[in-house]
Design a protein around this motif. Structure first.
Motif, PDB file in Angstrom:
ATOM      1  N   THR A   1      36.195  -4.795  -8.726  1.00 15.37           N
ATOM      2  CA  THR A   1      35.642  -6.084  -8.319  1.00 15.37           C
ATOM      3  C   THR A   1      35.976  -7.178  -9.324  1.00 15.37           C
ATOM      4  O   THR A   1      35.649  -7.060 -10.499  1.00 15.37           O
ATOM      5  CB  THR A   1      34.117  -6.000  -8.164  1.00 15.37           C
ATOM      6  OG1 THR A   1      33.802  -5.050  -7.158  1.00 15.37           O
ATOM      7  CG2 THR A   1      33.527  -7.342  -7.794  1.00 15.37           C
ATOM      8  N   PRO A   2      36.637  -8.239  -8.867  1.00 15.20           N
ATOM      9  CA  PRO A   2      36.873  -9.374  -9.761  1.00 15.20           C
ATOM     10  C   PRO A   2      35.568 -10.122  -9.993  1.00 15.20           C
ATOM     11  O   PRO A   2      34.643 -10.035  -9.185  1.00 15.20           O
ATOM     12  CB  PRO A   2      37.867 -10.252  -8.985  1.00 15.20           C
ATOM     13  CG  PRO A   2      37.998  -9.668  -7.639  1.00 15.20           C
ATOM     14  CD  PRO A   2      37.227  -8.404  -7.559  1.00 15.20           C
ATOM     15  N   ASP A   3      35.491 -10.867 -11.091  1.00 17.16           N
ATOM     16  CA  ASP A   3      34.265 -11.635 -11.311  1.00 17.16           C
ATOM     17  C   ASP A   3      34.259 -12.861 -10.398  1.00 17.16           C
ATOM     18  O   ASP A   3      35.262 -13.202  -9.762  1.00 17.16           O
ATOM     19  CB  ASP A   3      34.059 -11.990 -12.781  1.00 17.16           C
ATOM     20  CG  ASP A   3      35.116 -12.920 -13.348  1.00 17.16           C
ATOM     21  OD1 ASP A   3      35.643 -13.766 -12.607  1.00 17.16           O
ATOM     22  OD2 ASP A   3      35.389 -12.819 -14.554  1.00 17.16           O
ATOM     23  N   LEU A   4      33.105 -13.504 -10.317  1.00 15.02           N
ATOM     24  CA  LEU A   4      32.946 -14.619  -9.378  1.00 15.02           C
ATOM     25  C   LEU A   4      33.878 -15.784  -9.683  1.00 15.02           C
ATOM     26  O   LEU A   4      34.333 -16.464  -8.758  1.00 15.02           O
ATOM     27  CB  LEU A   4      31.493 -15.099  -9.362  1.00 15.02           C
ATOM     28  CG  LEU A   4      30.519 -14.186  -8.619  1.00 15.02           C
ATOM     29  CD1 LEU A   4      29.084 -14.669  -8.822  1.00 15.02           C
ATOM     30  CD2 LEU A   4      30.848 -14.122  -7.137  1.00 15.02           C
ATOM     31  N   SER A   5      34.181 -16.025 -10.945  1.00 11.68           N
ATOM     32  CA  SER A   5      35.090 -17.137 -11.252  1.00 11.68           C
ATOM     33  C   SER A   5      36.493 -16.855 -10.713  1.00 11.68           C
ATOM     34  O   SER A   5      37.160 -17.761 -10.212  1.00 11.68           O
ATOM     35  CB  SER A   5      35.123 -17.427 -12.752  1.00 11.68           C
ATOM     36  OG  SER A   5      35.683 -16.347 -13.461  1.00 11.68           O
ATOM     37  N   GLU A   6      36.914 -15.609 -10.786  1.00 14.08           N
ATOM     38  CA  GLU A   6      38.223 -15.248 -10.221  1.00 14.08           C
ATOM     39  C   GLU A   6      38.209 -15.347  -8.699  1.00 14.08           C
ATOM     40  O   GLU A   6      39.174 -15.814  -8.091  1.00 14.08           O
ATOM     41  CB  GLU A   6      38.613 -13.841 -10.660  1.00 14.08           C
ATOM     42  CG  GLU A   6      38.914 -13.754 -12.145  1.00 14.08           C
ATOM     43  CD  GLU A   6      39.096 -12.334 -12.610  1.00 14.08           C
ATOM     44  OE1 GLU A   6      40.149 -12.056 -13.211  1.00 14.08           O
ATOM     45  OE2 GLU A   6      38.188 -11.508 -12.373  1.00 14.08           O
ATOM     46  N   LEU A   7      37.110 -14.900  -8.088  1.00 16.35           N
ATOM     47  CA  LEU A   7      36.994 -15.022  -6.628  1.00 16.35           C
ATOM     48  C   LEU A   7      36.989 -16.485  -6.206  1.00 16.35           C
ATOM     49  O   LEU A   7      37.596 -16.848  -5.195  1.00 16.35           O
ATOM     50  CB  LEU A   7      35.724 -14.342  -6.126  1.00 16.35           C
ATOM     51  CG  LEU A   7      35.740 -12.832  -6.040  1.00 16.35           C
ATOM     52  CD1 LEU A   7      34.392 -12.322  -5.542  1.00 16.35           C
ATOM     53  CD2 LEU A   7      36.855 -12.339  -5.128  1.00 16.35           C
ATOM     54  N   ALA A   8      36.297 -17.323  -6.962  1.00 13.54           N
ATOM     55  CA  ALA A   8      36.244 -18.747  -6.635  1.00 13.54           C
ATOM     56  C   ALA A   8      37.637 -19.362  -6.687  1.00 13.54           C
ATOM     57  O   ALA A   8      38.020 -20.137  -5.798  1.00 13.54           O
ATOM     58  CB  ALA A   8      35.306 -19.481  -7.594  1.00 13.54           C
TER      59      ALA A   8
END
Length: 81
Positions: free
Chosen positions: A37-44
Protein backbone atom coordinates in the motif's frame (compact mmCIF):
# COMPACT_ATOMS: atom_id res chain seq x y z
CA UNK A 1 6.11 -0.53 -3.99
CA UNK A 2 5.91 2.56 -1.88
CA UNK A 3 7.20 4.69 -4.75
CA UNK A 4 4.38 3.70 -7.14
CA UNK A 5 6.80 2.35 -9.73
CA UNK A 6 5.60 -1.26 -9.89
CA UNK A 7 3.95 -2.81 -12.93
CA UNK A 8 0.51 -1.85 -11.62
CA UNK A 9 1.35 1.82 -11.96
CA UNK A 10 2.45 1.30 -15.55
CA UNK A 11 -0.82 -0.41 -16.51
CA UNK A 12 -3.63 1.24 -18.46
CA UNK A 13 -5.37 4.24 -16.97
CA UNK A 14 -8.51 2.36 -15.92
CA UNK A 15 -6.58 -0.14 -13.83
CA UNK A 16 -4.56 2.65 -12.18
CA UNK A 17 -7.76 4.53 -11.31
CA UNK A 18 -9.21 1.34 -9.82
CA UNK A 19 -6.03 0.79 -7.81
CA UNK A 20 -6.07 4.34 -6.41
CA UNK A 21 -9.73 3.98 -5.40
CA UNK A 22 -9.15 0.57 -3.82
CA UNK A 23 -6.06 1.64 -1.89
CA UNK A 24 -7.86 4.79 -0.73
CA UNK A 25 -10.90 2.80 0.45
CA UNK A 26 -8.57 0.43 2.27
CA UNK A 27 -6.74 3.34 3.93
CA UNK A 28 -10.06 4.69 5.22
CA UNK A 29 -10.75 1.41 7.02
CA UNK A 30 -7.82 2.08 9.41
CA UNK A 31 -7.05 -1.64 9.66
CA UNK A 32 -4.04 -3.61 8.52
CA UNK A 33 -3.14 -2.16 5.10
CA UNK A 34 -3.03 -4.19 1.92
CA UNK A 35 0.43 -5.43 0.92
CA UNK A 36 2.38 -2.79 -0.96
CA UNK A 37 0.00 0.00 0.00
CA UNK A 38 1.38 3.40 -0.98
CA UNK A 39 0.96 6.20 1.53
CA UNK A 40 -1.79 8.77 1.07
CA UNK A 41 0.54 11.43 -0.31
CA UNK A 42 1.62 9.06 -3.08
CA UNK A 43 -2.00 8.14 -3.80
CA UNK A 44 -2.93 11.82 -3.92
CA UNK A 45 -0.18 12.50 -6.45
CA UNK A 46 -1.21 9.55 -8.59
CA UNK A 47 -4.91 10.51 -8.43
CA UNK A 48 -4.08 14.08 -9.42
CA UNK A 49 -2.06 12.87 -12.41
CA UNK A 50 -4.90 10.58 -13.51
CA UNK A 51 -7.68 13.15 -13.02
CA UNK A 52 -7.10 15.45 -15.95
CA UNK A 53 -10.43 17.07 -16.79
CA UNK A 54 -12.57 14.19 -15.45
CA UNK A 55 -14.66 15.70 -12.64
CA UNK A 56 -15.21 12.36 -10.88
CA UNK A 57 -11.50 11.65 -10.80
CA UNK A 58 -10.84 15.22 -9.71
CA UNK A 59 -13.22 14.57 -6.77
CA UNK A 60 -11.30 11.40 -5.92
CA UNK A 61 -7.98 13.26 -6.10
CA UNK A 62 -9.37 15.99 -3.82
CA UNK A 63 -10.66 13.44 -1.30
CA UNK A 64 -7.33 11.58 -1.18
CA UNK A 65 -5.42 14.85 -0.76
CA UNK A 66 -7.75 15.95 2.05
CA UNK A 67 -7.37 12.61 3.81
CA UNK A 68 -3.60 12.90 3.50
CA UNK A 69 -3.66 16.41 4.94
CA UNK A 70 -5.96 15.39 7.79
CA UNK A 71 -3.93 12.31 8.65
CA UNK A 72 -0.81 14.47 8.75
CA UNK A 73 -2.55 16.88 11.10
CA UNK A 74 -3.63 13.97 13.31
CA UNK A 75 -0.04 12.70 13.49
CA UNK A 76 1.17 16.21 14.33
CA UNK A 77 -1.51 16.69 17.01
CA UNK A 78 -0.72 13.30 18.54
CA UNK A 79 2.91 14.34 18.92
CA UNK A 80 2.05 17.51 20.86
CA UNK A 81 0.74 15.84 24.04
Amino acid sequence: MSDLKGELWEADRGLRVTAVAAYFADALRKEKPLPGTPDLSELATCAEELAGSDSSLRDLATAVAQADRLSGEARTDAGTD
